[in-house]
Design an enzyme around this catalytic site. Sequence first.
Site, PDB file in Angstrom:
ATOM      1  N   ASP A 162      75.215  26.123  41.383  1.00  0.00           N
ATOM      2  CA  ASP A 162      73.789  26.052  41.032  1.00  0.00           C
ATOM      3  C   ASP A 162      73.283  24.605  41.045  1.00  0.00           C
ATOM      4  O   ASP A 162      72.509  24.196  40.177  1.00  0.00           O
ATOM      5  CB  ASP A 162      73.561  26.650  39.634  1.00  0.00           C
ATOM      6  CG  ASP A 162      74.038  28.088  39.529  1.00  0.00           C
ATOM      7  OD1 ASP A 162      74.054  28.786  40.551  1.00  0.00           O
ATOM      8  OD2 ASP A 162      74.419  28.493  38.411  1.00  0.00           O
ATOM      9  N   ASP A 197      75.325  22.004  38.418  1.00  0.00           N
ATOM     10  CA  ASP A 197      73.976  21.640  37.961  1.00  0.00           C
ATOM     11  C   ASP A 197      73.631  20.173  38.243  1.00  0.00           C
ATOM     12  O   ASP A 197      73.090  19.482  37.382  1.00  0.00           O
ATOM     13  CB  ASP A 197      73.807  21.947  36.468  1.00  0.00           C
ATOM     14  CG  ASP A 197      73.798  23.442  36.183  1.00  0.00           C
ATOM     15  OD1 ASP A 197      74.131  24.213  37.094  1.00  0.00           O
ATOM     16  OD2 ASP A 197      73.463  23.821  35.055  1.00  0.00           O
TER      17      ASP A 197
END
Length: 360
Positions: A214, A187
């Site tokens: 991600d 992230d």
Amino acid sequence: MSHPHGRTALTALLPLTLTAATLAYATEANGPVVTDAVSAAATTLTVAKDGSAQYTTVQAAVNAVPANNASRVVIAVAPGTYRELVKVPSDKPHVTIQGTGASRKDTVIVYNNAAGTQKPDGSGTYGTGGSATVAVEADDFQARNLSITNDFDEAANQSLSGHQAVALRTAADKVFLDGVIVTGDQDTLLLDTAAKDKLGRVYVSDSYVLGNVDFIFGRATAVIDRSVITLRKRWDGSSAGYVTAPSTAADRKSILIANSTVNGDVSSGSFYLGRPWHAGGDATLDPQTTVRNTNLSAAVKSTPWTDMSGFSWKADRFAEYKNTGAGAGSASTDRPFLTDAQAAGQEVADWLGDWTPTAS
């Protein structure tokens, strides 16, 4: 393609204090141009760790920006490592944070909060969004010629629940990240909007984004252009990950990666280009990632999209167009390519709309 390695640091051209009517220049043939009119209205605040400038921390300079300021404020940050949290609140638009070193590596803003890190006041954990080293909630923000890092140590914190660790979170419109390095693991770069129904456009150019899970994600309408996306190994040395996790509303464009490079020192066929993040299990969302005219290393899987939390990527918007490199592959039902006609409507300008990012 304009490659970040060959790009002259924009701030090497700037004096520490901006003066009116003297700053008109171009970064490169296809780069942004600074105009005299924009620069003439700019105010500069200076930051240096050694006390030789107006402020010793970046946040102190942000705090000095007047609320609801009407014109550009440039925060010129001298080379050094600034271990601090920086937040640009929504009532302080038109802020530029700019490193003044010869390289974007010279000025580093870094911290190590993770989603599961306890807040000092005992009020709970930071959560993913709250873990950001730099948080931008103000429109018309720019960052240039610096590095933003989250160096949370996953290996040393295996007992901690919540290893998401954001380096930079944006939740605003007209955010321009030019010539920066954004580094993390899970992230890294959260490209959000101020609210679900708000437009939040982000343009990232001539930059580096590094991570593994991600690490480019959120609901913003975001373009990664002429940049390098570097895949990193996990904390245990393994190679596995996902580049994007869009969570866009059905009527908005989400993540466009164009004219860029995806590479990294990871195993072949170990990374997905993306998966659909239906934040909060919201089935009305229609996540989108388009990767076009980009060089993909062998690290990219031959089936580059995958499901997430019970949501099928095939029900959302994932596609490629004219990519190159060992990881490019060929079109199939598991690897959709845009037609020429479709691609004509998925250019950088289609994402940015009436906004033309201009360095200031």
